[in-house]
Design a protein around this motif. Structure first.
Motif: not given
Length: 361
Positions: A43-45, A52-54, A157-160
């Protein structure tokens, strides 16, 4: 970072070599989905902004990585699916996305850009592609749900990402839940069901059937949400649109039968799909540059769609009513395999068996 993003020249060579291997769709490399080795299992890649993961779902490797991360996160809860590492029903999703890539269906169908073309960015998924649009609802939405349900870690948290000027795609869990409440709630139910199944005392075959029911309910809800993509069908030939619609219609059958879409089963059903975008002059089963298996699959898809249309939806209703128990769904899965993979299996046999099965429900 070149391992994950991968250099375009390397990608072009990989795709060119894959496509040259066979006239059928190439969906596997060394037993795994195409370009799987270039996706990330961490996930960290993924890109992170302000905690926030994008991820960029319009980059093939990012979208494929969403599947890899979901499969890894849910595998500990998939014991009822079998003992193999590739028995999760989620494996059908990366295979499907790989087929869309190698068959050219993720490229810009308008010709306005080189997105997805070998002469441009081979890993670009066009926002104008109907196929790429429909797949968004079967990739971004379940990933956002998995994150919301804690499968990617506590509080993730994720935002595409979305290309500049494009506004017709939801990008966060809250946004997607507001626009497509049925789709998000059914994906939530699937991921929650995985957790509760681990504590269930039901027999393994019943747990498996129940989880597959939840999975396919979520898949169908994503398909219904993807109706917003329909205007993009105007970029394709009538033959491609007809195939696209029958391809979606086939999901009614596999979902009702609780098809176990693990890697092995999915590969059998996806490999015979057409290995290129269809043109207006294409007419199965006589498309010269497609394999016999591809022509057969196109013919069967067309037959199922036509019969159902002629009968006012009766074929789908009959099938759904026949899939009323664990045992009839098991038989239904066998029948679908015969219909799509065995050219000698008569279509009238299919109809007569369905009619007979409904009487036992």
């Amino acid at each position: 970072m070149c391992r994950f993003m991968l250099c375009p020249t390397v990608l072009g060579l990989l795709l060119a070599s894959a496509v040259s291997l066979s006239s059928s769709a190439v969906i596997l490399e060394n037993g795994m989905p195409v370009l799987w080795v270039h996706t990330t299992g961490l996930v960290t890649d993924l890109p992170i902004q302000n905690g926030v993961l994008t991820p960029d779902p319009w980059h093939f490797l990012h979208r494929m990585s969403l599947y890899r991360l979901m499969i890894a996160a849910t595998d500990p809860f998939m014991g009822s699916m079998g003992t193999n590492a590739t028995d999760s029903p989620l494996w059908g999703l990366p295979l499907q996305l790989g087929w869309m890539l190698t068959s050219g269906r993720l490229a810009d169908p308008t010709g306005a850009t080189t997105c997805g073309l070998e002469s441009g960015d081979t890993m670009c998924i066009s926002t104008q592609s109907w196929w790429g649009c429909v797949n968004y609802y079967a990739s971004a939405l379940p990933f956002l749900s998995a994150a919301q349900q804690g499968f990617l870690g506590a509080g993730v948290q994720v935002q595409m990402q979305v290309p500049e000027g494009v506004t017709d795609y939801c990008t966060t869990y809250a946004d997607c839940a507001a626009q497509y409440p049925d789709a998000m709630s059914t994906w939530d139910a699937f991921f929650q069901g995985l957790k509760s199944a681990a504590e269930s005392e039901l027999p393994e075959n019943e747990k498996k059937d129940a989880l597959l029911g939840l999975y396919w309910a979520a898949q169908m809800a994503s398909t219904q949400a993807s109706a917003t993509c329909n205007a993009k069908q105007g970029h394709y030939s009538s033959a491609e649109v007809s195939f696209a619609n029958s391809w979606q219609n086939s999901a009614e059958y596999v979902s009702a039968a609780h098809f176990h879409s693990n890697l092995e089963n999915s590969a059998m059903f996806i490999t015979p799909l057409p290995s290129r975008v269809l043109q207006a002059t294409d007419s199965a089963p006589n498309i010269a540059d497609l394999s016999q298996e591809e022509n057969h699959t196109l013919s069967i898809f067309s037959w199922m769609s036509s019969v159902n249309s002629l009968l006012g939806g009766t074929l789908v209703r009959l099938w759904k009513s026949a899939m009323c128990s664990v045992s009839t769904r098991e038989r239904g899965r066998e029948m679908l395999g015969q219909l799509l993979l065995n050219p000698s299996f008569a279509t009238n046999t299919f109809l007569s068996i369905i009619t007979g099965m409904t009487t036992s429900c």
